[in-house]
Design a protein around this motif. Structure first.
Motif, short mmCIF file in Angstrom:
data_model
loop_
_atom_site.label_atom_id
_atom_site.label_comp_id
_atom_site.label_asym_id
_atom_site.label_seq_id
_atom_site.Cartn_x
_atom_site.Cartn_y
_atom_site.Cartn_z
N LEU A 169 1.14 -2.65 25.15
CA LEU A 169 1.73 -3.48 24.03
C LEU A 169 3.19 -2.65 24.11
CD1 LEU A 169 -0.59 -4.29 21.50
CD2 LEU A 169 0.25 -5.75 23.01
N GLY A 170 4.06 -3.54 23.62
CA GLY A 170 5.49 -2.93 23.53
C GLY A 170 5.62 -1.86 22.25
N ILE A 171 6.56 -0.95 22.46
CA ILE A 171 6.73 0.26 21.44
C ILE A 171 8.06 0.30 20.87
CG2 ILE A 171 4.53 1.51 22.12
CD1 ILE A 171 6.64 3.45 23.44
N THR A 172 8.73 -0.77 21.47
CA THR A 172 10.27 -0.65 20.85
C THR A 172 10.30 -2.12 19.99
OG1 THR A 172 11.21 -2.08 22.52
CG2 THR A 172 10.95 0.29 23.00
N THR A 173 11.39 -1.92 19.11
CA THR A 173 11.66 -3.08 18.00
C THR A 173 11.86 -4.41 18.76
OG1 THR A 173 13.89 -2.19 17.74
CG2 THR A 173 12.15 -1.58 16.27
N ASP A 174 12.53 -4.33 19.87
CA ASP A 174 13.04 -5.37 20.84
C ASP A 174 11.72 -6.04 21.30
OD1 ASP A 174 15.80 -3.96 22.50
OD2 ASP A 174 15.70 -4.73 20.49
N ASP A 175 10.70 -5.36 21.16
CA ASP A 175 9.45 -6.30 21.68
C ASP A 175 8.72 -7.18 20.89
OD1 ASP A 175 8.74 -3.07 23.41
OD2 ASP A 175 9.31 -5.00 24.27
N TYR A 176 9.32 -7.04 19.42
CA TYR A 176 8.70 -7.69 18.34
C TYR A 176 9.76 -8.69 17.63
CZ TYR A 176 4.89 -4.59 19.07
OH TYR A 176 3.71 -3.82 19.66
N TYR A 177 8.98 -9.92 17.50
CA TYR A 177 10.18 -10.96 16.70
C TYR A 177 9.73 -10.96 15.21
CZ TYR A 177 12.61 -15.20 15.84
OH TYR A 177 13.45 -15.97 15.06
N TYR A 178 8.27 -10.70 14.97
CA TYR A 178 8.08 -11.07 13.62
C TYR A 178 7.54 -9.86 12.85
CZ TYR A 178 7.57 -15.97 15.23
OH TYR A 178 7.86 -17.06 15.72
N TRP A 179 8.35 -9.73 11.60
CA TRP A 179 8.19 -8.43 11.00
C TRP A 179 7.68 -8.43 9.69
CZ3 TRP A 179 8.88 -3.66 13.42
CH2 TRP A 179 9.40 -3.61 14.59
N GLY A 180 7.17 -7.58 8.83
CA GLY A 180 6.91 -7.76 7.57
C GLY A 180 8.00 -7.24 6.61
N GLN A 181 7.91 -7.15 5.54
CA GLN A 181 9.25 -6.56 4.75
C GLN A 181 9.33 -5.03 4.61
OE1 GLN A 181 6.34 -7.24 3.36
NE2 GLN A 181 6.08 -6.11 1.57
N GLY A 182 8.28 -4.45 4.92
CA GLY A 182 8.27 -3.09 4.69
C GLY A 182 7.64 -2.57 3.54
N THR A 183 7.16 -1.58 3.69
CA THR A 183 6.46 -0.78 2.38
C THR A 183 7.00 0.65 2.42
OG1 THR A 183 4.51 -0.40 0.72
CG2 THR A 183 4.14 -0.44 3.40
N GLN A 184 7.33 1.12 1.31
CA GLN A 184 7.87 2.67 1.30
C GLN A 184 6.66 3.64 1.17
OE1 GLN A 184 11.40 3.91 1.27
NE2 GLN A 184 10.09 5.97 1.54
N VAL A 185 6.87 4.59 2.02
CA VAL A 185 5.91 5.88 1.83
C VAL A 185 6.70 6.86 1.59
CG1 VAL A 185 4.15 7.05 3.05
CG2 VAL A 185 4.03 4.66 3.33
N THR A 186 6.54 7.80 0.60
CA THR A 186 7.12 9.11 0.22
C THR A 186 6.19 10.31 0.18
OG1 THR A 186 8.94 7.91 -0.93
CG2 THR A 186 8.63 10.08 -1.24
N VAL A 187 6.24 11.15 1.05
CA VAL A 187 5.41 12.26 1.01
C VAL A 187 6.27 13.61 0.54
CG1 VAL A 187 3.96 13.63 2.41
CG2 VAL A 187 4.36 11.41 2.88
N GLY A 219 0.68 -0.98 -0.08
CA GLY A 219 -0.20 -0.15 -0.07
C GLY A 219 0.66 1.03 -0.02
N GLY A 220 2.11 1.17 -0.03
CA GLY A 220 2.93 2.35 0.16
C GLY A 220 2.98 3.00 -1.05
N GLY A 221 3.74 4.08 -1.17
CA GLY A 221 3.58 4.98 -2.62
C GLY A 221 4.16 6.27 -2.39
N LEU A 222 3.74 7.36 -3.34
CA LEU A 222 4.14 8.53 -3.57
C LEU A 222 3.01 9.47 -3.22
CD1 LEU A 222 6.35 10.69 -4.02
CD2 LEU A 222 5.89 10.30 -6.20
N VAL A 223 2.95 10.36 -2.64
CA VAL A 223 1.69 11.13 -2.24
C VAL A 223 2.11 12.55 -1.95
CG1 VAL A 223 1.40 10.41 0.32
CG2 VAL A 223 -0.48 11.22 -1.02
N GLN A 224 1.49 13.53 -1.98
CA GLN A 224 1.82 14.92 -1.87
C GLN A 224 1.41 15.16 -0.36
OE1 GLN A 224 -0.26 17.31 -4.72
NE2 GLN A 224 1.55 17.53 -6.01
N ALA A 225 1.99 16.09 0.01
CA ALA A 225 1.89 16.45 1.63
C ALA A 225 0.32 16.76 1.72
CB ALA A 225 2.59 17.50 1.97
N GLY A 226 -0.59 16.50 2.79
CA GLY A 226 -1.82 16.75 2.80
C GLY A 226 -2.63 15.63 2.30
N GLY A 227 -2.16 14.62 1.79
CA GLY A 227 -2.81 13.58 1.03
C GLY A 227 -2.82 12.20 1.87
N SER A 228 -3.33 11.32 1.41
CA SER A 228 -3.86 9.98 2.34
C SER A 228 -3.14 8.59 1.67
CB SER A 228 -5.43 9.94 2.47
OG SER A 228 -5.83 11.07 3.13
#
Length: 134
Positions: free
Chosen positions: A114-132, A7-16
């Protein structure tokens, strides 16, 4: 278990944008519906930071101060998917967004506990790039 972010992508500031994270498989015999889930993000040259979390039931949510009031986390058990609706995007929101499954907290843990640091999580997705763009 696999976490597939999209779902990531390029969007202008103020967009969604609306990010999705589809979870497949089991962790220690537990299915997606029993995992609290979170989103993190990492800007260029920055550490990965907490964005939002949601309890296993979807009944409670928690947000980082940086996105509070602009982002909304939700989950769909039928589709094994957690979403992040991002509104009023700013250039500072640019980064790679990662979903993560909390496999250690009890299923009924409220999102704010719930934890809010990366050490609290073992299972991660690969990531999706968001550029504003500003």
């Amino acid at each position: 278990v696999q976490l597939q972010a999209s779902g990531g992508g390029l969007v202008q500031a103020g967009g969604s944008l609306r990010l999705s994270c589809k979870v497949s498989g089991r962790i220690s015999g537990r299915t997606f519906t029993r995992f609290p889930m979170s989103w993190f993000r990492q800007g260029y040259g920055k550490e990965r930071e907490f964005v939002a979390s949601i309890s296993w039931s979807g009944g409670s949510t928690h947000y980082g101060d940086i996105v509070k009031g602009r982002f909304t986390i939700s989950r769909n058990h039928a589709e094994n998917t957690v979403h992040l609706q991002m509104n009023r995007l700013k250039s500072d929101d640019t980064g790679v967004y990662y979903c993560a499954a909390d496999s250690t907290s009890p299923p009924n843990t409220p999102a704010q506990d719930l934890g809010i640091t990366t050490d609290d999580y073992y299972y991660w997705g690969q990531g999706t790039q968001v550029t504003v763009s500003s």
